[in-house]
Design an enzyme around this catalytic site. Structure first.
Site, PDB file in Angstrom:
ATOM      1  N   HIS A 130       0.755  -1.320  -0.017  1.00  0.00           N
ATOM      2  CA  HIS A 130      -0.050   0.152   0.002  1.00  0.00           C
ATOM      3  C   HIS A 130       0.964   1.239   0.222  1.00  0.00           C
ATOM      4  O   HIS A 130       1.936   1.075   0.486  1.00  0.00           O
ATOM      5  CB  HIS A 130      -0.849   0.043   1.368  1.00  0.00           C
ATOM      6  N   ASP A 207       2.741  -4.341   7.813  1.00  0.00           N
ATOM      7  CA  ASP A 207       1.682  -3.636   7.734  1.00  0.00           C
ATOM      8  C   ASP A 207       0.529  -4.530   7.883  1.00  0.00           C
ATOM      9  O   ASP A 207       0.077  -5.346   6.817  1.00  0.00           O
ATOM     10  CB  ASP A 207       1.568  -2.899   6.136  1.00  0.00           C
ATOM     11  N   GLN A 210      -4.817  -4.752   7.087  1.00  0.00           N
ATOM     12  CA  GLN A 210      -5.954  -5.769   6.505  1.00  0.00           C
ATOM     13  C   GLN A 210      -5.967  -7.131   7.109  1.00  0.00           C
ATOM     14  O   GLN A 210      -6.605  -8.204   6.809  1.00  0.00           O
ATOM     15  CB  GLN A 210      -5.933  -5.827   4.960  1.00  0.00           C
ATOM     16  N   LYS A 233     -10.422   0.087  10.477  1.00  0.00           N
ATOM     17  CA  LYS A 233     -10.667  -0.988   9.628  1.00  0.00           C
ATOM     18  C   LYS A 233     -11.216  -2.439  10.547  1.00  0.00           C
ATOM     19  O   LYS A 233     -11.235  -3.520  10.036  1.00  0.00           O
ATOM     20  CB  LYS A 233      -9.560  -1.140   8.984  1.00  0.00           C
ATOM     21  N   CYS A 373      -4.763   2.933  -3.583  1.00  0.00           N
ATOM     22  CA  CYS A 373      -3.375   3.030  -3.027  1.00  0.00           C
ATOM     23  C   CYS A 373      -2.512   2.105  -3.252  1.00  0.00           C
ATOM     24  O   CYS A 373      -1.570   1.946  -2.552  1.00  0.00           O
ATOM     25  CB  CYS A 373      -3.643   3.545  -1.679  1.00  0.00           C
TER      26      CYS A 373
HETATM   27  N1  7TS Z   1      -2.180  -0.470   4.611  1.00  0.00           N
HETATM   28  C1  7TS Z   1      -3.000  -1.087   3.944  1.00  0.00           C
HETATM   29  C2  7TS Z   1      -2.759  -2.602   3.654  1.00  0.00           C
HETATM   30  C3  7TS Z   1      -4.250  -0.670   3.722  1.00  0.00           C
HETATM   31  O1  7TS Z   1      -5.106  -1.372   3.168  1.00  0.00           O
HETATM   32  C4  7TS Z   1      -4.451   0.758   4.114  1.00  0.00           C
HETATM   33  C5  7TS Z   1      -5.777   1.358   3.972  1.00  0.00           C
HETATM   34  C6  7TS Z   1      -3.485   1.364   4.774  1.00  0.00           C
HETATM   35  C7  7TS Z   1      -2.252   0.689   5.039  1.00  0.00           C
HETATM   36  C8  7TS Z   1      -3.601   2.829   5.250  1.00  0.00           C
HETATM   37  O2  7TS Z   1      -4.445   2.973   6.190  1.00  0.00           O
HETATM   38  P1  7TS Z   1      -4.850   4.011   7.044  1.00  0.00           P
HETATM   39  O3  7TS Z   1      -5.925   3.855   8.227  1.00  0.00           O
HETATM   40  O4  7TS Z   1      -3.528   4.740   7.189  1.00  0.00           O
HETATM   41  O5  7TS Z   1      -5.628   4.901   5.905  1.00  0.00           O
HETATM   42  N2  7TS Z   1      -6.289   0.824   2.823  1.00  0.00           N
HETATM   43  C9  7TS Z   1      -7.461   1.446   2.123  1.00  0.00           C
HETATM   44  C10 7TS Z   1      -8.085   0.622   1.280  1.00  0.00           C
HETATM   45  O6  7TS Z   1      -7.866  -0.306   0.695  1.00  0.00           O
HETATM   46  N3  7TS Z   1      -9.093   1.572   0.741  1.00  0.00           N
HETATM   47  O7  7TS Z   1      -9.066   2.728   1.570  1.00  0.00           O
HETATM   48  C11 7TS Z   1      -8.218   2.600   2.338  1.00  0.00           C
END
Ligand code: 7TS
Length: 415
Positions: A130, A207, A210, A233, A373
Protein backbone atom coordinates in the site's frame (compact mmCIF):
# COMPACT_ATOMS: atom_id res chain seq x y z
CA UNK A 1 -30.32 -13.01 4.87
CA UNK A 2 -27.99 -15.79 3.70
CA UNK A 3 -28.51 -19.10 5.39
CA UNK A 4 -25.07 -20.72 5.18
CA UNK A 5 -23.51 -17.94 7.24
CA UNK A 6 -25.29 -19.14 10.33
CA UNK A 7 -22.85 -22.05 10.45
CA UNK A 8 -20.06 -19.56 11.11
CA UNK A 9 -21.51 -16.37 12.53
CA UNK A 10 -24.93 -15.35 13.70
CA UNK A 11 -24.97 -12.56 11.14
CA UNK A 12 -28.59 -11.66 11.70
CA UNK A 13 -28.00 -10.91 15.38
CA UNK A 14 -24.70 -9.17 14.70
CA UNK A 15 -26.38 -6.84 12.23
CA UNK A 16 -28.55 -5.46 15.02
CA UNK A 17 -25.39 -3.81 16.36
CA UNK A 18 -24.97 -1.87 13.10
CA UNK A 19 -28.02 0.36 12.52
CA UNK A 20 -26.26 2.02 9.56
CA UNK A 21 -26.84 -1.22 7.62
CA UNK A 22 -30.57 -0.51 7.71
CA UNK A 23 -30.16 2.66 5.65
CA UNK A 24 -31.87 2.69 2.27
CA UNK A 25 -30.96 4.48 -0.93
CA UNK A 26 -33.33 4.54 -3.91
CA UNK A 27 -35.64 2.32 -1.89
CA UNK A 28 -32.98 -0.39 -1.50
CA UNK A 29 -31.18 -1.39 1.66
CA UNK A 30 -27.49 -0.55 1.55
CA UNK A 31 -25.14 -3.39 0.72
CA UNK A 32 -21.89 -2.26 2.27
CA UNK A 33 -18.95 -3.97 0.56
CA UNK A 34 -16.24 -1.37 1.16
CA UNK A 35 -14.90 -2.76 4.40
CA UNK A 36 -11.25 -2.72 3.37
CA UNK A 37 -11.57 1.08 3.23
CA UNK A 38 -13.32 1.27 6.59
CA UNK A 39 -15.56 -1.04 8.58
CA UNK A 40 -18.80 0.00 10.23
CA UNK A 41 -18.82 0.67 13.97
CA UNK A 42 -21.03 -1.45 16.22
CA UNK A 43 -23.23 0.08 18.92
CA UNK A 44 -21.09 -1.14 21.85
CA UNK A 45 -18.15 0.84 20.40
CA UNK A 46 -20.29 3.91 19.63
CA UNK A 47 -21.72 3.68 23.16
CA UNK A 48 -18.20 3.55 24.62
CA UNK A 49 -17.35 6.82 22.86
CA UNK A 50 -20.58 8.50 23.99
CA UNK A 51 -20.14 7.18 27.52
CA UNK A 52 -16.59 8.47 27.68
CA UNK A 53 -17.62 12.00 26.66
CA UNK A 54 -20.71 11.96 28.89
CA UNK A 55 -19.04 10.67 32.02
CA UNK A 56 -15.26 10.61 31.99
CA UNK A 57 -13.89 13.23 29.58
CA UNK A 58 -10.69 14.91 30.82
CA UNK A 59 -7.13 15.27 29.65
CA UNK A 60 -4.83 12.43 30.61
CA UNK A 61 -1.58 12.30 32.56
CA UNK A 62 -1.98 15.94 33.66
CA UNK A 63 -4.63 16.31 36.29
CA UNK A 64 -4.74 14.96 39.78
CA UNK A 65 -8.49 15.45 39.78
CA UNK A 66 -10.79 12.44 39.71
CA UNK A 67 -11.93 12.73 36.09
CA UNK A 68 -8.38 12.99 34.81
CA UNK A 69 -7.37 10.00 36.88
CA UNK A 70 -10.22 7.90 35.53
CA UNK A 71 -9.54 8.96 31.93
CA UNK A 72 -5.82 8.26 32.37
CA UNK A 73 -6.39 4.79 33.76
CA UNK A 74 -8.87 3.88 30.99
CA UNK A 75 -6.53 5.25 28.33
CA UNK A 76 -3.49 3.45 29.69
CA UNK A 77 -5.38 0.19 30.10
CA UNK A 78 -6.53 0.47 26.47
CA UNK A 79 -2.85 0.09 25.51
CA UNK A 80 -2.65 -3.12 27.58
CA UNK A 81 -5.82 -4.41 25.93
CA UNK A 82 -4.44 -3.82 22.44
CA UNK A 83 -1.13 -5.42 23.45
CA UNK A 84 -3.06 -8.50 24.55
CA UNK A 85 -5.10 -8.42 21.34
CA UNK A 86 -2.01 -8.85 19.13
CA UNK A 87 0.08 -10.96 21.51
CA UNK A 88 2.57 -8.31 22.67
CA UNK A 89 3.74 -9.67 26.01
CA UNK A 90 5.49 -6.40 26.91
CA UNK A 91 2.09 -4.76 27.39
CA UNK A 92 1.55 -1.03 27.07
CA UNK A 93 5.23 -0.25 26.62
CA UNK A 94 5.18 -1.90 23.21
CA UNK A 95 1.95 -0.26 22.00
CA UNK A 96 1.97 3.31 20.65
CA UNK A 97 -1.32 4.92 19.69
CA UNK A 98 -1.02 6.90 16.47
CA UNK A 99 -3.54 8.39 14.02
CA UNK A 100 -3.64 5.41 11.64
CA UNK A 101 -1.45 2.80 9.93
CA UNK A 102 0.02 5.54 7.74
CA UNK A 103 1.26 7.47 10.75
CA UNK A 104 2.66 4.30 12.32
CA UNK A 105 4.68 3.74 9.13
CA UNK A 106 5.90 7.33 9.15
CA UNK A 107 6.82 7.17 12.82
CA UNK A 108 9.23 4.29 12.24
CA UNK A 109 10.48 5.54 8.87
CA UNK A 110 11.34 8.96 10.32
CA UNK A 111 12.44 8.01 13.82
CA UNK A 112 14.29 4.79 12.98
CA UNK A 113 14.90 5.16 9.22
CA UNK A 114 16.45 8.61 9.15
CA UNK A 115 18.76 7.71 12.02
CA UNK A 116 19.78 4.23 10.88
CA UNK A 117 19.71 4.21 7.06
CA UNK A 118 22.51 5.49 4.88
CA UNK A 119 24.25 4.95 1.53
CA UNK A 120 24.78 1.25 0.85
CA UNK A 121 21.74 0.25 2.90
CA UNK A 122 18.69 -1.29 1.27
CA UNK A 123 15.03 -1.14 2.20
CA UNK A 124 13.13 -4.12 0.82
CA UNK A 125 9.46 -3.65 -0.10
CA UNK A 126 7.03 -5.78 -2.07
CA UNK A 127 5.27 -4.90 -5.30
CA UNK A 128 1.96 -5.20 -3.46
CA UNK A 129 2.65 -2.59 -0.77
CA UNK A 130 0.00 0.00 0.00
CA UNK A 131 1.23 3.57 -0.59
CA UNK A 132 1.31 3.99 3.22
CA UNK A 133 4.34 1.72 3.27
CA UNK A 134 5.67 2.16 -0.26
CA UNK A 135 5.74 5.96 -0.50
CA UNK A 136 6.92 6.39 3.08
CA UNK A 137 9.95 4.12 2.77
CA UNK A 138 10.67 5.28 -0.79
CA UNK A 139 10.91 8.89 0.37
CA UNK A 140 12.77 8.22 3.61
CA UNK A 141 15.24 6.03 1.70
CA UNK A 142 15.82 8.92 -0.71
CA UNK A 143 16.48 11.33 2.17
CA UNK A 144 18.87 8.84 3.77
CA UNK A 145 20.65 7.93 0.52
CA UNK A 146 19.56 4.29 0.82
CA UNK A 147 18.24 2.08 -2.00
CA UNK A 148 14.83 0.44 -2.33
CA UNK A 149 14.37 -3.06 -3.72
CA UNK A 150 11.15 -4.92 -4.42
CA UNK A 151 10.08 -8.52 -3.95
CA UNK A 152 8.09 -9.27 -7.13
CA UNK A 153 4.55 -10.61 -7.30
CA UNK A 154 3.88 -13.85 -9.21
CA UNK A 155 1.22 -14.37 -11.89
CA UNK A 156 -1.21 -15.72 -9.31
CA UNK A 157 -0.75 -12.76 -6.98
CA UNK A 158 1.69 -14.14 -4.44
CA UNK A 159 5.09 -12.97 -3.36
CA UNK A 160 7.84 -14.69 -5.26
CA UNK A 161 9.57 -16.22 -2.24
CA UNK A 162 12.39 -17.56 -4.40
CA UNK A 163 13.17 -13.98 -5.44
CA UNK A 164 12.65 -12.80 -1.86
CA UNK A 165 15.63 -14.92 -0.79
CA UNK A 166 17.69 -13.09 -3.36
CA UNK A 167 16.38 -9.57 -2.78
CA UNK A 168 16.82 -9.75 1.00
CA UNK A 169 20.60 -9.78 1.42
CA UNK A 170 23.55 -8.51 3.43
CA UNK A 171 22.80 -4.86 2.59
CA UNK A 172 19.16 -5.10 3.68
CA UNK A 173 18.46 -2.93 6.73
CA UNK A 174 14.65 -2.97 6.74
CA UNK A 175 12.01 -5.18 5.15
CA UNK A 176 8.54 -3.62 5.05
CA UNK A 177 5.78 -5.97 3.95
CA UNK A 178 2.03 -5.99 3.89
CA UNK A 179 0.50 -8.90 5.84
CA UNK A 180 -2.74 -9.12 3.81
CA UNK A 181 -2.87 -7.23 0.50
CA UNK A 182 -5.73 -4.74 0.26
CA UNK A 183 -5.91 -5.33 -3.51
CA UNK A 184 -5.00 -8.98 -4.10
CA UNK A 185 -6.24 -10.41 -0.81
CA UNK A 186 -3.01 -12.40 -0.61
CA UNK A 187 -1.97 -13.49 2.88
CA UNK A 188 1.79 -13.15 2.92
CA UNK A 189 4.18 -15.50 4.77
CA UNK A 190 5.31 -12.76 7.16
CA UNK A 191 6.94 -15.08 9.70
CA UNK A 192 9.09 -16.58 6.93
CA UNK A 193 9.98 -13.08 5.71
CA UNK A 194 10.86 -12.11 9.28
CA UNK A 195 13.30 -15.05 9.41
CA UNK A 196 14.87 -13.99 6.12
CA UNK A 197 15.23 -10.41 7.39
CA UNK A 198 16.66 -11.47 10.74
CA UNK A 199 19.14 -13.85 9.09
CA UNK A 200 20.59 -10.73 7.45
CA UNK A 201 20.44 -8.68 10.68
CA UNK A 202 17.70 -6.56 9.16
CA UNK A 203 14.45 -5.51 10.82
CA UNK A 204 10.94 -6.23 9.56
CA UNK A 205 7.96 -3.88 9.61
CA UNK A 206 4.62 -5.58 8.95
CA UNK A 207 1.64 -3.58 7.69
CA UNK A 208 -1.29 -5.37 9.32
CA UNK A 209 -4.05 -2.93 8.32
CA UNK A 210 -5.96 -5.69 6.49
CA UNK A 211 -4.90 -8.54 8.79
CA UNK A 212 -5.69 -7.53 12.37
CA UNK A 213 -9.38 -6.87 11.58
CA UNK A 214 -10.03 -10.37 10.31
CA UNK A 215 -7.68 -13.02 11.65
CA UNK A 216 -5.89 -13.83 14.89
CA UNK A 217 -2.55 -12.00 14.82
CA UNK A 218 0.34 -12.77 17.14
CA UNK A 219 3.18 -10.30 16.60
CA UNK A 220 5.58 -12.45 18.64
CA UNK A 221 4.82 -15.63 16.69
CA UNK A 222 5.57 -13.65 13.51
CA UNK A 223 8.64 -12.16 15.25
CA UNK A 224 7.78 -8.76 13.76
CA UNK A 225 9.98 -5.91 14.92
CA UNK A 226 7.22 -3.43 14.15
CA UNK A 227 3.59 -4.10 13.32
CA UNK A 228 0.96 -1.48 12.38
CA UNK A 229 -2.82 -1.36 12.03
CA UNK A 230 -5.79 1.03 12.02
CA UNK A 231 -8.78 1.20 14.38
CA UNK A 232 -11.31 2.15 11.73
CA UNK A 233 -10.78 -1.07 9.77
CA UNK A 234 -11.52 -3.29 12.80
CA UNK A 235 -14.91 -2.04 14.02
CA UNK A 236 -13.22 0.77 15.92
CA UNK A 237 -13.26 4.55 15.50
CA UNK A 238 -11.40 6.69 12.98
CA UNK A 239 -8.48 8.76 14.19
CA UNK A 240 -6.55 5.97 15.87
CA UNK A 241 -3.91 3.57 14.68
CA UNK A 242 -1.54 1.30 16.53
CA UNK A 243 2.17 0.78 16.28
CA UNK A 244 3.56 -2.30 17.99
CA UNK A 245 7.31 -2.22 18.41
CA UNK A 246 9.71 -4.48 20.27
CA UNK A 247 10.50 -2.72 23.50
CA UNK A 248 14.27 -2.50 23.06
CA UNK A 249 13.83 -0.98 19.60
CA UNK A 250 11.34 1.64 20.78
CA UNK A 251 13.65 2.43 23.68
CA UNK A 252 16.63 2.97 21.37
CA UNK A 253 14.66 5.18 18.95
CA UNK A 254 14.40 8.94 19.21
CA UNK A 255 10.89 10.43 19.28
CA UNK A 256 9.03 11.19 16.07
CA UNK A 257 6.99 14.15 17.36
CA UNK A 258 8.10 16.60 20.04
CA UNK A 259 6.01 18.54 22.55
CA UNK A 260 4.10 18.04 25.74
CA UNK A 261 3.36 14.66 27.33
CA UNK A 262 6.36 12.99 25.68
CA UNK A 263 8.98 14.55 27.98
CA UNK A 264 10.22 13.84 31.48
CA UNK A 265 12.31 16.95 32.07
CA UNK A 266 12.85 20.07 29.99
CA UNK A 267 15.36 22.90 30.35
CA UNK A 268 16.06 25.80 28.00
CA UNK A 269 18.84 23.75 26.47
CA UNK A 270 17.58 20.21 26.34
CA UNK A 271 14.91 17.67 27.16
CA UNK A 272 14.63 14.09 28.38
CA UNK A 273 12.03 11.70 27.10
CA UNK A 274 9.17 10.13 28.94
CA UNK A 275 8.78 6.35 29.41
CA UNK A 276 7.36 4.11 26.68
CA UNK A 277 4.95 4.41 25.05
CA UNK A 278 4.31 8.07 26.01
CA UNK A 279 7.63 9.11 24.49
CA UNK A 280 5.92 8.56 21.12
CA UNK A 281 2.58 10.17 21.97
CA UNK A 282 3.26 13.91 21.92
CA UNK A 283 0.49 16.33 22.83
CA UNK A 284 -3.01 15.42 23.95
CA UNK A 285 -3.39 11.87 22.64
CA UNK A 286 -6.31 9.98 21.08
CA UNK A 287 -8.07 9.39 24.37
CA UNK A 288 -11.67 8.62 23.39
CA UNK A 289 -10.52 6.72 20.31
CA UNK A 290 -8.08 4.62 22.31
CA UNK A 291 -10.68 3.64 24.88
CA UNK A 292 -13.15 2.86 22.10
CA UNK A 293 -10.57 0.78 20.23
CA UNK A 294 -10.23 -1.41 23.32
CA UNK A 295 -14.03 -1.87 23.14
CA UNK A 296 -13.68 -2.87 19.48
CA UNK A 297 -11.07 -5.47 20.48
CA UNK A 298 -13.56 -6.83 23.05
CA UNK A 299 -16.28 -6.90 20.40
CA UNK A 300 -14.12 -8.88 17.97
CA UNK A 301 -12.87 -11.26 20.66
CA UNK A 302 -16.47 -11.98 21.64
CA UNK A 303 -17.14 -13.07 18.06
CA UNK A 304 -13.79 -14.87 17.90
CA UNK A 305 -11.18 -13.92 15.34
CA UNK A 306 -11.03 -17.50 14.03
CA UNK A 307 -14.74 -17.21 13.23
CA UNK A 308 -14.28 -13.82 11.60
CA UNK A 309 -11.51 -15.26 9.44
CA UNK A 310 -13.57 -18.28 8.35
CA UNK A 311 -16.58 -16.08 7.61
CA UNK A 312 -14.59 -13.66 5.46
CA UNK A 313 -12.77 -16.44 3.63
CA UNK A 314 -16.09 -18.11 2.89
CA UNK A 315 -17.53 -14.87 1.52
CA UNK A 316 -14.45 -14.14 -0.59
CA UNK A 317 -14.57 -17.64 -2.01
CA UNK A 318 -18.26 -17.34 -2.71
CA UNK A 319 -17.64 -14.05 -4.57
CA UNK A 320 -14.84 -15.72 -6.55
CA UNK A 321 -17.20 -18.58 -7.47
CA UNK A 322 -19.97 -16.23 -8.54
CA UNK A 323 -17.55 -14.09 -10.59
CA UNK A 324 -16.22 -17.25 -12.28
CA UNK A 325 -19.68 -17.75 -13.82
CA UNK A 326 -18.94 -14.80 -16.12
CA UNK A 327 -16.34 -14.81 -18.88
CA UNK A 328 -16.06 -11.03 -18.83
CA UNK A 329 -15.02 -10.73 -15.19
CA UNK A 330 -11.35 -10.83 -14.37
CA UNK A 331 -10.31 -11.22 -10.74
CA UNK A 332 -6.89 -10.54 -9.21
CA UNK A 333 -4.96 -12.40 -6.55
CA UNK A 334 -4.85 -16.07 -5.56
CA UNK A 335 -7.32 -18.40 -7.32
CA UNK A 336 -10.66 -19.45 -5.81
CA UNK A 337 -10.43 -21.92 -2.97
CA UNK A 338 -7.07 -20.67 -1.73
CA UNK A 339 -6.35 -18.64 1.35
CA UNK A 340 -7.21 -14.96 0.98
CA UNK A 341 -8.39 -12.04 3.04
CA UNK A 342 -12.04 -11.05 2.78
CA UNK A 343 -11.84 -9.07 -0.42
CA UNK A 344 -11.85 -9.52 -4.18
CA UNK A 345 -10.62 -6.95 -6.72
CA UNK A 346 -11.96 -7.42 -10.24
CA UNK A 347 -12.73 -5.82 -13.58
CA UNK A 348 -15.68 -6.27 -15.89
CA UNK A 349 -14.49 -6.20 -19.51
CA UNK A 350 -16.86 -3.64 -20.97
CA UNK A 351 -17.32 -1.40 -17.93
CA UNK A 352 -14.70 0.87 -16.37
CA UNK A 353 -14.39 0.30 -12.63
CA UNK A 354 -15.54 3.86 -11.87
CA UNK A 355 -18.67 3.50 -14.05
CA UNK A 356 -19.34 0.15 -12.45
CA UNK A 357 -19.08 1.60 -8.97
CA UNK A 358 -21.44 4.42 -9.94
CA UNK A 359 -24.08 2.04 -11.31
CA UNK A 360 -23.76 -0.21 -8.29
CA UNK A 361 -24.37 2.87 -6.18
CA UNK A 362 -27.72 3.28 -7.94
CA UNK A 363 -28.52 -0.17 -6.49
CA UNK A 364 -27.30 0.88 -3.05
CA UNK A 365 -24.28 -1.42 -3.41
CA UNK A 366 -21.13 0.23 -2.02
CA UNK A 367 -17.80 -0.95 -3.40
CA UNK A 368 -14.51 0.80 -4.07
CA UNK A 369 -13.12 1.59 -7.51
CA UNK A 370 -9.69 2.96 -8.37
CA UNK A 371 -6.15 1.93 -7.59
CA UNK A 372 -6.76 1.28 -3.87
CA UNK A 373 -3.53 3.13 -3.07
CA UNK A 374 -1.51 0.43 -4.84
CA UNK A 375 -0.55 2.17 -8.09
CA UNK A 376 2.75 0.31 -8.59
CA UNK A 377 0.86 -2.99 -8.17
CA UNK A 378 -1.72 -1.90 -10.74
CA UNK A 379 1.20 -1.12 -13.08
CA UNK A 380 2.48 -4.68 -12.58
CA UNK A 381 -1.01 -6.03 -13.28
CA UNK A 382 -1.14 -3.88 -16.43
CA UNK A 383 -4.32 -2.07 -15.40
CA UNK A 384 -5.08 1.44 -14.22
CA UNK A 385 -8.02 0.68 -11.98
CA UNK A 386 -10.08 -2.11 -10.53
CA UNK A 387 -13.31 -2.55 -8.63
CA UNK A 388 -13.11 -4.14 -5.19
CA UNK A 389 -15.70 -5.81 -2.98
CA UNK A 390 -14.56 -6.29 0.60
CA UNK A 391 -16.40 -8.08 3.39
CA UNK A 392 -16.85 -8.01 7.13
CA UNK A 393 -18.69 -9.85 9.87
CA UNK A 394 -22.12 -8.52 8.88
CA UNK A 395 -21.99 -9.39 5.18
CA UNK A 396 -23.87 -12.30 3.63
CA UNK A 397 -23.90 -14.43 0.52
CA UNK A 398 -27.25 -12.82 -0.34
CA UNK A 399 -25.46 -9.45 -0.53
CA UNK A 400 -22.90 -10.91 -2.92
CA UNK A 401 -25.80 -12.14 -5.06
CA UNK A 402 -27.12 -8.55 -5.09
CA UNK A 403 -23.68 -7.35 -6.15
CA UNK A 404 -23.61 -9.85 -9.01
CA UNK A 405 -27.12 -8.86 -10.12
CA UNK A 406 -26.16 -5.17 -10.07
CA UNK A 407 -23.01 -5.95 -12.10
CA UNK A 408 -25.30 -7.59 -14.65
CA UNK A 409 -27.33 -4.41 -14.85
CA UNK A 410 -24.16 -2.40 -15.52
CA UNK A 411 -23.13 -4.90 -18.18
CA UNK A 412 -26.49 -4.44 -19.97
CA UNK A 413 -26.13 -0.66 -19.85
CA UNK A 414 -22.66 -0.71 -21.37
CA UNK A 415 -23.23 -3.55 -23.84
N1 7TS B 1 -2.04 -0.53 4.61
C1 7TS B 1 -3.00 -1.25 4.01
C2 7TS B 1 -2.74 -2.65 3.62
C3 7TS B 1 -4.25 -0.66 3.79
O1 7TS B 1 -5.21 -1.39 3.20
C4 7TS B 1 -4.48 0.68 4.17
C5 7TS B 1 -5.76 1.39 3.89
C6 7TS B 1 -3.45 1.36 4.81
C7 7TS B 1 -2.24 0.73 5.00
C8 7TS B 1 -3.61 2.75 5.31
O2 7TS B 1 -4.49 2.80 6.36
P1 7TS B 1 -4.91 4.19 6.99
O3 7TS B 1 -5.85 3.86 8.08
O4 7TS B 1 -3.65 4.81 7.46
O5 7TS B 1 -5.55 4.97 5.89
N2 7TS B 1 -6.43 0.88 2.78
C9 7TS B 1 -7.52 1.43 2.19
C10 7TS B 1 -8.17 0.79 1.16
O6 7TS B 1 -7.86 -0.29 0.70
N3 7TS B 1 -9.19 1.56 0.77
O7 7TS B 1 -9.22 2.66 1.51
C11 7TS B 1 -8.16 2.60 2.39
Amino acid sequence: MGTHESELLDVETLREDFPILQREFNGEQVVYLDNAATTQTPDPVVDTIADYYRNTNANVHRGIHQLSQEASIAYEEAHDRLAEFVGASGGREEIVFTKNTTESENLVAYAWGLAELGPGDEVVLTEMEHHASLVTWQQIAKKAGADVRYIPVTEDGRLDMHEARDVIGPDTAMVSVVHVSNTLGTVNPVAELADLAHDEDALIFVDGAQAVPNRPVDVEAIDADFYAFSGHKMAGPTGIGVLYGKQHLLEEMDPFLYGGEMIRKVTQEDAQWNDLPWKFEAGTPVIAQGIALAAAADYLDDIGLENVQRHEEALANYAMERFAEFDDIETYGPPAGEERGGLVAFNVESVHAHDLSSILNDHAVAIRAGDHCTQPLHDVLGITASARASFYVYNTRAEIDKLVAAIDDARQLFA
